[in-house]
Design an enzyme around this catalytic site. Structure first.
Site, short mmCIF file in Angstrom:
data_model
loop_
_atom_site.label_atom_id
_atom_site.label_comp_id
_atom_site.label_asym_id
_atom_site.label_seq_id
_atom_site.Cartn_x
_atom_site.Cartn_y
_atom_site.Cartn_z
N PRO A 149 36.44 40.75 49.61
CA PRO A 149 37.10 41.09 50.87
C PRO A 149 38.55 41.54 50.67
O PRO A 149 39.36 40.83 50.08
CB PRO A 149 37.03 39.78 51.65
N GLU A 150 38.86 42.74 51.14
CA GLU A 150 40.23 43.22 51.20
C GLU A 150 40.46 43.71 52.62
O GLU A 150 39.62 43.51 53.50
CB GLU A 150 40.46 44.30 50.14
N ASN A 179 42.53 42.89 44.86
CA ASN A 179 42.52 43.21 43.44
C ASN A 179 41.96 44.61 43.15
O ASN A 179 42.40 45.27 42.21
CB ASN A 179 41.71 42.16 42.68
N LYS A 230 44.21 40.15 55.58
CA LYS A 230 42.94 39.59 55.13
C LYS A 230 42.50 38.41 56.01
O LYS A 230 41.56 37.71 55.68
CB LYS A 230 43.05 39.13 53.69
N ARG A 274 43.69 37.35 37.68
CA ARG A 274 42.66 38.24 38.20
C ARG A 274 42.41 39.37 37.19
O ARG A 274 43.37 39.89 36.61
CB ARG A 274 43.08 38.84 39.53
#
Length: 297
Positions: free
Chosen positions: A2-3, A165, A51, A259
């Site tokens: 999810p972004e 990311n 977000k 990440r």
């Protein structure tokens, strides 16, 4: 994962299913709100903020949720089988006479007074897909700490809200800079382009089932092909779509966790980590490709 664009899509689905309808069932499966009952109240709207998701409910209440890495909201019709995961992963159920919204694996779920929403999202920078978007303020926020690595600055939601990311790696590629380049060292002309480029990417993808940064509406006008939807993210060690150099991958922190971060050593200037610093699960022979297809329910 999810972004900002994915959360925007989730908000649209939830708003369509719940807004202006009275709840016939509410079940918040977190200890603090286990006895909270929203049944009989009307859902006013569902709004994305970076977000974060804000479900505003009659009586001055807001259900705040955040998906982070694995959370999701699914919407089901009456008698439709729930397929978002095992029952023990359900954290919230909101239903009306026509639709049921089920929140799976939600790491953040809290019931607030609507007047207190600032306690949950007041720290966020300008929202790339929101009415408060301000490119000048976003750029000013990013440049406040010139020594901070570009990738870390982009992930910091206090600077601008909505980048995760995937977009971090893709933006760095399009800017021609590695994610470890101090943001103050980014050439001024590229820094000036950054806010508009970030907004263009998220806006282009908020209505797509498959996220793409290389498609016809992308910054360089190329045509997206299956397996080539993204320039660098998830592509190590396959060849760069521009120069055919092998894409690299390594960990980069965001202030809270490491990440996997992708870049092209030829197309992007700036410092890079040790060649032995690879993301978990990645090898020199092939990278695990994440899926970018969005759920449609």
């Amino acid at each position: 994962m999810p972004e900002g664009d994915t959360v925007w899509q989730a908000a649209q689905r939830l708003h369509t299913a719940l807004a202006d309808k009275v709840l016939t069932r509410s079940d918040l499966r977190v200890p603090k709100y286990a006895t909270a009952d929203l049944t009989g109240r009307k859902v006013l709207d569902v709004t994305p903020r970076g977000k974060h998701l804000l479900t505003r409910i009659e009586g001055g209440l807001t259900l705040h949720s955040h998906l982070r890495m694995d959370g999701s909201w699914k919407v089901y019709a009456e008698n439709q089988r729930w397929t978002g995961g095992p029952t023990h992963q359900i954290r919230a159920i909101l239903a009306n006479a026509d639709r049921t919204a089920v929140g799976y694996r939600l790491p953040v779920l809290e019931l607030l007074r609507t007047t207190d929403e600032h306690k949950a999202v007041g720290h966020l920078g300008p929202d790339l897909l929101g009415p408060d978007w301000n490119p000048e303020r976003a750029l000013s926020n990013l440049l406040q700490d010139p020594a901070r690595p570009l990738g870390e600055a982009l992930l910091d939601q206090r600077n601008l809200a909505g980048i995760g990311n995937v977009y971090k790696s893709e933006l760095c590629f399009l800017l021609g800079a590695t994610p470890w380049l101090p943001i103050g060292a980014l050439p001024a002309d590229r820094a000036a382009q950054l806010p508009a480029l970030a907004k263009k990417l998220l806006e282009a993808n908020r209505d797509r089932p498959v996220r793409s940064t290389t498609g016809p509406t992308g910054p360089i006008g190329t045509t997206s092909r299956r397996g080539k939807d993204l320039f660098v993210y998830g592509r190590a060690p396959r060849p760069c779509l521009r120069c055919h150099t092998s894409i690299r991958v390594a960990d980069q922190g965001d202030g809270s966790r490491e990440r996997p971060t992708y870049w092209c050593p030829h197309c992007q200037i700036g410092p890079t980590p040790s060649p032995h610093h690879r993301a978990p699960g990645e090898s020199t022979r092939g990278a695990q490709r994440p899926t970018h297809r969005r759920t449609t329910n």
